[in-house]
Write an enzyme that holds these catalytic residues in place. Structure first.
Site, mmCIF file in Angstrom:
data_model
loop_
_atom_site.group_PDB
_atom_site.id
_atom_site.type_symbol
_atom_site.label_atom_id
_atom_site.label_comp_id
_atom_site.label_asym_id
_atom_site.label_seq_id
_atom_site.Cartn_x
_atom_site.Cartn_y
_atom_site.Cartn_z
ATOM 1 N N GLY A 1 -0.158 3.827 -5.344
ATOM 2 C CA GLY A 1 -0.037 2.470 -5.872
ATOM 3 C C GLY A 1 0.980 2.357 -6.991
ATOM 4 O O GLY A 1 1.183 1.297 -7.556
ATOM 5 N N ALA B 1 -3.583 3.761 -1.010
ATOM 6 C CA ALA B 1 -4.148 3.761 0.341
ATOM 7 C C ALA B 1 -5.660 4.001 0.318
ATOM 8 O O ALA B 1 -6.388 3.445 1.135
ATOM 9 C CB ALA B 1 -3.448 4.817 1.189
ATOM 10 N N CYS C 1 0.838 -1.183 0.000
ATOM 11 C CA CYS C 1 0.000 0.000 0.000
ATOM 12 C C CYS C 1 0.880 1.242 0.000
ATOM 13 O O CYS C 1 1.790 1.356 0.815
ATOM 14 C CB CYS C 1 -0.871 -0.051 1.248
ATOM 15 S SG CYS C 1 -1.997 1.297 1.395
ATOM 16 N N CYS C 2 0.619 2.150 -0.939
ATOM 17 C CA CYS C 2 1.352 3.415 -0.938
ATOM 18 C C CYS C 2 0.387 4.533 -1.324
ATOM 19 O O CYS C 2 -0.812 4.301 -1.455
ATOM 20 C CB CYS C 2 2.565 3.363 -1.861
ATOM 21 S SG CYS C 2 2.171 3.328 -3.609
ATOM 22 N N ALA C 3 0.907 5.711 -1.504
ATOM 23 C CA ALA C 3 0.046 6.865 -1.758
ATOM 24 C C ALA C 3 -0.843 6.657 -2.992
ATOM 25 O O ALA C 3 -2.056 6.802 -2.918
ATOM 26 C CB ALA C 3 0.876 8.133 -1.891
#
Length: 107
Positions: free
Chosen positions: A15, A43, A11-13
């Protein structure tokens, strides 16, 4: 380790930054003969993915580490481990190290 598929969500800001890491983790899993489904999502889509996927662990990119408690709340009482990806492994795009981190949370 059992042969059942391990599902690891990164999961990141947005993707995007984790997509190369996903590819490297998949390569490492293949070399280690680990049956794993590894994917990335922004996220904002975590709640949706928790409904759709049978996730074993969620690894957050270091840039969204501030969301750790929020994601843990979304997971609630589901048996899903949540952690922040080791910053050095993330920076080096070390798929093997990040895979090991995820698998150690699951087992």
């Amino acid at each position: 380790m059992s042969e059942e598929t391990k599902t690891i969500m990164l999961c990141c800001a947005a993707g995007m930054s984790t997509s190369m890491l996903v590819k490297r983790m998949q390569e490492a899993a293949s070399q280690k003969k680990v049956v794993a489904k590894i994917f990335a999502c922004p996220a904002a889509e975590v709640s949706e993915k928790l409904e759709q996927e049978n996730i074993n662990c969620i690894l957050l990119g270091p840039q969204v580490r501030y969301m750790l408690n929020d994601i843990k709340k979304k997971v609630g009482d589901k048996p899903i481990k949540v952690d922040v990806i080791n910053m050095q492994a993330y920076g080096m795009m070390n798929g093997e190290k990040v895979l090991e981190q995820g698998l150690s949370l699951i087992d």
